[in-house]
Each structure stands twice: as structure tokens, then as C-alpha cells.
Design a protein around this motif. Structure first.
Motif: not given
Length: 580
Positions: A270-274, A276-296
Motif C-alpha cells: 500500500f505504501a508503494t501505491n501512495g 501510508e501513514g497513521k490514520g490512512c483509511r486504506e491502510v486501516d482496512k488491511i486489518f479489517e480484511e485480515l480479520g474477515i480472512a481469519s473468520f473465514c
């Protein structure tokens, strides 16, 4: 900080030698020989206190123990506490050679002991620590002058050697602390960490250098705030309940594994695609997707009876490379991520060895940063379900999508755009995570292919792809007592609406409030219908539901707009356009 009254009644327990390491094993037994000898009393300190509503001893004990067994509410770095010993279950057996036993209180008697293991959220940074929780009740006539006030004492002792200079960050930096209730007064006391000056002078003690009392005071203040709130509302019932389908321990173990394995890699992508940084909505969604993957993954291991050791030992990849073998994934057909957006969920599941693919109406720049195998399984494709009435449309792709067409992907002559017919191999697990326009369609598509599915609703769209507010008459089950639709949120009505569609196709919906960083964290899980029908009957049923719900007029126009809309330069998820 004043000296506590507990000092007068506390009789410390001494050991002939000092332990030198963390203690494991049954009830944290010491490896050295312990002897009970009289010592000068060690001074307990009173940390804080508050006035609370007076409650029966049994209720007070239940509230305090319930709070201590939920340390995630006391510290954000703790995931949970596992109970590894409870005297109420196996009987009370006080062994004075336990590291969790520090001494006696002359006016109290032990009524219960628990040993818990605090599990940190980040095991690479913090380690798990065991603690003894002692519940002590007042002896008859043990109060001040026979005071009628009820007394309760809960003592918490970490299973850590006394003279360590380093202490777990998420625990108060003290040898032990106690929660005392006398009538309507709640107070917290602590026993400072001390160590012998020399092996020949056991009666002399010095305070440990480097103890962080300020951090301990903050923790005691937090514990007091939580306890006071719970004593003021002792009958409070949680609005939602987690872990009703997948046990919390299994989910958190998988999540920790996936986070350690994929989080850094995905953040770099994500950083290489622009992004990055604390509070970035797209970076925060990484952990949301990891949580859904863990549940699946946890859900699939349960549904298809796949041992968790298969995931740890890498057997999944063997099953993918050798289709048809009777391996761990022999019964798993594959998954389809509808409206896959940035593709993180699809990428993680594929990297873990689960076969499947993701589709979205528009490709994302970030897809090109994934492995080549993942890129081949992320497809820019517009979904036009084959059950849509094609007689009243002039949109060419729908005319080319015949109901007898079995291939899921097809193209229109003269165009490079790929379309999806809504055909899935029987048993394909459908995933719709914040799919918006596809949310209501997912149960219907799953019914056509006799597939299980998971839907995480977000925004409310009808079957024609238009925003709408589900009506009470469409989503309320007969006989249920729900509030009027005007008093319910659009989100709650959407959940009820999807549940009603599940019931109509013969699936009993299951709900799970996922442990993900999102306010839209409810998942609706549907398994294969218990009353399977023939393919023709299922198609007739779905078409009847579509007709009753107002048809699909406007779906083709919405699809055309998606097709003609200029692609955004952003690399990741751009909001609601993640849907097909």
C-alpha cells in the motif's frame, strides 16, 4: 500514597530461595523449597478508592471476577484471558509452594482461586503471563468490632519472580494488588515489589529499582473506573454477543498468525501505491480484511472438518496443486469474493492456500503489486445475474447471457469488457464484504448454485441496484415483535431484509459480530439449504422473489454507468465502487 490497613492483617509467606524465572506447569508450582516463617510485615499501599452502591457479597464477587476475566476492557494490548484453573470446578487446594501464594490475611479465609493466562494481542512484543486470583471472604467476627458491614477481598498475584527489573507493560508494576469492598466502599491496594538485600539477610528488603508507579496508578484508576461503572449497572446486558459461531481463542490465534505473516507485506504494498501513514483509511482496512480472512478460515476449518494443523503445516497448497485428491481441502470447492475491491481478502486467502478468485467492476492499480498468481485470480468483471429478465432490456451483454450458459465469464464481441453471468460451481463459498449492490443478491446467487455464503452488509441497495430503505413488511418475520421501521436504522432494516431473503431460500441465517475495526461488523452466514430443490425449482423461486421485490429495472443502467465511468487513478478501495 497512604499505608493500607491490609498491612496489619497480612502475614507474608517466605521461601528459602528466590525463584529465578517465569513459572509454568500446573498451578505455577515453585521449583524451590518453601517454608512458612514469620517475617516483618510488608507494607501494603492504598492506591485509590470510590463509593459504590452496596451489593451482596456474591454479586460483588461476580462483578469483580467478571471484570478481571475480561482484561481487554482494562488494557488495549491484551486480547483475552484464558482460565486454566478454577477451584469451583476441581476443588480448592491451597498449595503454599505455589508462586501465586504470597501469604495470609488473618481476618479473611480463602473461598475460591482462579489461575488465568493473559494473552497479548501482539505476542512478538509481549509475552503471556499467568496470574492467581484469590477470593477471600471475611471470617465470622473478623470485622472491626464485629461490624455488620460485608467485606470482600480479591487478591491478584502475577506468576513472576519478585525481583525482576523488567515487568510486563500491561500489568501494574507491583508484586500484587488487592480489591477490597467494605460495605459501600471500594478500594484498591498494592504490594510494592521488593527483593532481599542478600541471601543472609532475609528480613531486610529493598524496593526494586526502576518500578513504574505512575503507570501502575493509571492502571488502578482504569480498573476503578470500570468496576464503579459495573457496580452502578449490575444488571447490564450486552447488546451484541461475539464468538457465537467461531470460538474466540481459535479466531484470535488465526488472526495473530495472519497478521504476523501478511501485515508488513501488505502495508509495504500500500505504501508503494501512495497509501501510508497513521490514520490512512486504506491502510486501516488491511486489518479489517485480515480479520474477515481469519473468520473465514476458522469457519471453513469447522465446516469442512479440516484440522488446524493442515494450515500450519502447509498442506493447503498441496491440495490446490493436485486437484481431486482427498486431502485437507477435498470437500472445499473454492471461494468467490464478490466486489473484492483492493483485493486484500482474496490475496490473503490465496496466499494461505485456499482456492478461489475475486471479481470487481473495476480493477485497482494495487492489484499489479500482488504476486502473479494472485493477479490472475483478480478479475475486472461486471456481474449480470442470468436470472434477470432479458425481454425488456436493450443492453447487449444481458442478451448474450443466456440462462443455459454455464460458463461464469463471457465477453461481448467488439469489447474487451468481461462479464460474469452469476453461475458458480455448486458449493462455491460466496463472500460479499461490504458489497453494497451485491448484498441482497448474494443469498439468491448462493441459492442458485447451492452454495454457502457470508455477507457483511454496509449500504442498503435493492435488487435493481438503487439505494433504498427496506420496509418493515418485507423484512419482518411473522410473529416477531420489532419496532416500527421508522424507528429502526437503515442498516438494521438492511440486516433484517437480508435475513428474510435467507429464510425464503430455505437457509437459516446465522449472525456473528466480527472482531474487526469497523462499525459495520455484522456478518450473516448462510449454509447450504436443508431442503434442497431441483435447479429449475430454485430458479423459479428466485425469479418470483425478484418479481415481488420490484424487479431489476435499473440494474442494467447502473451496470452501464459502471462500464462507462472513467477509472479512478486510486490504487485501493474507493468507497462504494468496490461493488460489481
Amino acid at each position: 500514597m497512604e499505608e493500607s490497613d491490609l498491612t496489619l492483617i497480612f502475614k507474608p509467606f517466605s521461601t528459602s530461595s528466590t525463584p529465578t524465572s517465569y513459572i509454568d506447569g500446573d498451578r505455577g508450582s515453585r521449583s524451590d523449597v518453601s517454608t512458612a516463617v514469620d517475617q516483618p510485615s510488608i507494607a501494603w499501599q492504598k492506591s485509590s478508592s470510590a463509593q459504590i452502591p452496596e451489593s451482596p457479597i456474591a454479586q460483588s464477587e461476580s462483578i469483580i471476577l467478571g471484570t478481571l476475566l475480561q482484561p481487554e476492557y482494562l488494557s488495549p494490548v491484551i486480547a483475552r484471558a484464558d482460565v486454566i484453573y478454577d477451584s469451583d470446578t476441581v476443588g480448592l487446594d491451597v498449595l503454599k509452594e505455589d508462586i501465586g501464594y504470597i501469604g495470609e490475611f488473618s481476618t479473611y479465609q480463602i473461598s475460591r482461586r482462579l489461575i488465568i493466562r493473559d494473552i497479548p494481542r501482539n505476542p512478538r512484543r509481549d509475552q503471556a503471563v499467568e496470574q492467581s486470583i484469590w477470593s477471600l471472604h471475611q471470617l465470622p467476627g473478623g470485622g472491626d468490632g464485629g461490624s455488620p458491614q460485608s467485606r470482600l477481598l480479591i487478591v491478584i498475584v502475577p506468576h513472576i519472580v519478585d525481583h525482576l527489573t523488567e515487568w510486563p507493560f500491561y500489568l501494574p508494576d507491583v508484586r500484587a494488588f488487592a480489591i477490597q469492598i467494605i460495605g459501600s466502599r471500594l478500594s484498591i491496594h498494592h504490594l510494592p515489589r521488593t527483593r532481599p538485600v542478600s541471601s543472609h539477610a532475609k528480613s531486610c528488603t529493598n524496593f526494586v529499582i526502576g518500578v513504574d508507579l505512575e503507570r501502575s496508578q493509571r492502571m488502578f484508576k482504569r480498573i476503578l473506573e470500570v468496576l464503579k461503572k459495573r457496580f452502578e449497572k449490575p444488571n447490564y446486558v450486552k447488546r451484541v454477543h461475539h464468538d457465537t459461531i467461531v470460538p474466540r481463542e481459535r479466531y484470535q490465534k488465526v488472526y495473530q498468525d495472519l497478521k504476523a505473516k501478511h501485515a508488513d507485506r501488505l502495508c509495504r504494498i500500500f505504501a508503494t501505491n501512495g497509501y501510508e501513514g497513521k490514520g490512512c483509511r486504506e491502510v486501516d482496512k488491511i486489518f479489517e480484511e485480515l480479520g474477515i480472512a481469519s473468520f473465514c478460515i476458522s469457519l471453513w476449518e469447522d465446516m469442512y472438518e479440516i484440522p488446524s494443523s493442515a494450515r500450519r503445516n502447509g498442506y493447503y497448497n498441496e491440495s490446490v496443486q493436485s486437484p481431486g485428491i482427498s486431502g485437507p481441502l477435498g470437500q472445499f470447492v473454492g471461494f468467490a469474493d464478490l466486489g473484492c475491491g483492493s483485493g486484500v481478502l482474496t490475496d490473503v486467502l490465496l496466499q494461505e492456500g485456499w482456492p478461489g478468485y475475486g471479481i470487481d467492476a473495476r480493477s485497482r492499480k494495487i492489484w499489479k503489486s500482488f504476486d502473479e498468481d494472485v493477479q490472475r485470480r483478480l478479475t475486472e468483471s461486471i456481474l449480470i445475474p442470468y436470472v434477470i429478465d432479458q425481454t425488456s432490456t436493450t443492453f447487449e451483454p444481458t442478451k448474450l447471457c443466456r440462462s443455459d450458459q454455464r460458463e461464469p465469464f463471457y465477453t461481448v464481441p467488439g469489447s474487451s469488457q468481461t462479464y460474469h453471468s452469476g453461475h458458480f460451481a455448486d458449493g462455491t463459498f460466496l463472500i460479499c464484504n461490504h458489497g453494497d449492490e451485491l448484498t441482497a443478491w448474494t443469498p439468491l446467487l448462493a441459492s442458485l448454485s447451492q452454495s454457502p455464503f457470508i455477507v457483511v452488509p454496509c449500504c442498503s441497495f435493492n435488487l435493481a441496484g438503487r439505494r433504498f430503505r427496506a420496509q418493515r413488511s418485507l423484512c419482518q418475520a411473522e410473529g416477531s415483535k420489532l419496532r416500527e421501521s421508522s424507528k429502526r436504522s437503515t442498516y438494521q432494516l438492511l440486516i433484517d431484509y437480508v435475513e428474510s431473503l435467507c429464510r425464503e431460500i430455505g437457509v437459516v441465517p446465522q449472525k456473528e459480530w466480527l472482531r474487526i475495526p469497523s462499525t459495520r461488523n455484522l456478518a450473516i452466514i448462510g449454509r447450504i439449504s436443508s431442503n434442497p430443490q431441483g435447479e429449475e425449482s430454485r430458479e423459479i423461486m428466485v425469479k418470483e422473489i425478484i418479481r415481488r421485490e420490484g424487479g431489476t429495472e435499473g440494474w442494467n443502467a447502473m451496470v452501464a454507468k459502471l462500464k462507462e465511468r472513467e477509472r479512478q487513478p486510486s490504487g485501493a478501495d474507493d468507497g462504494h465502487s468496490r461493488c460489481s
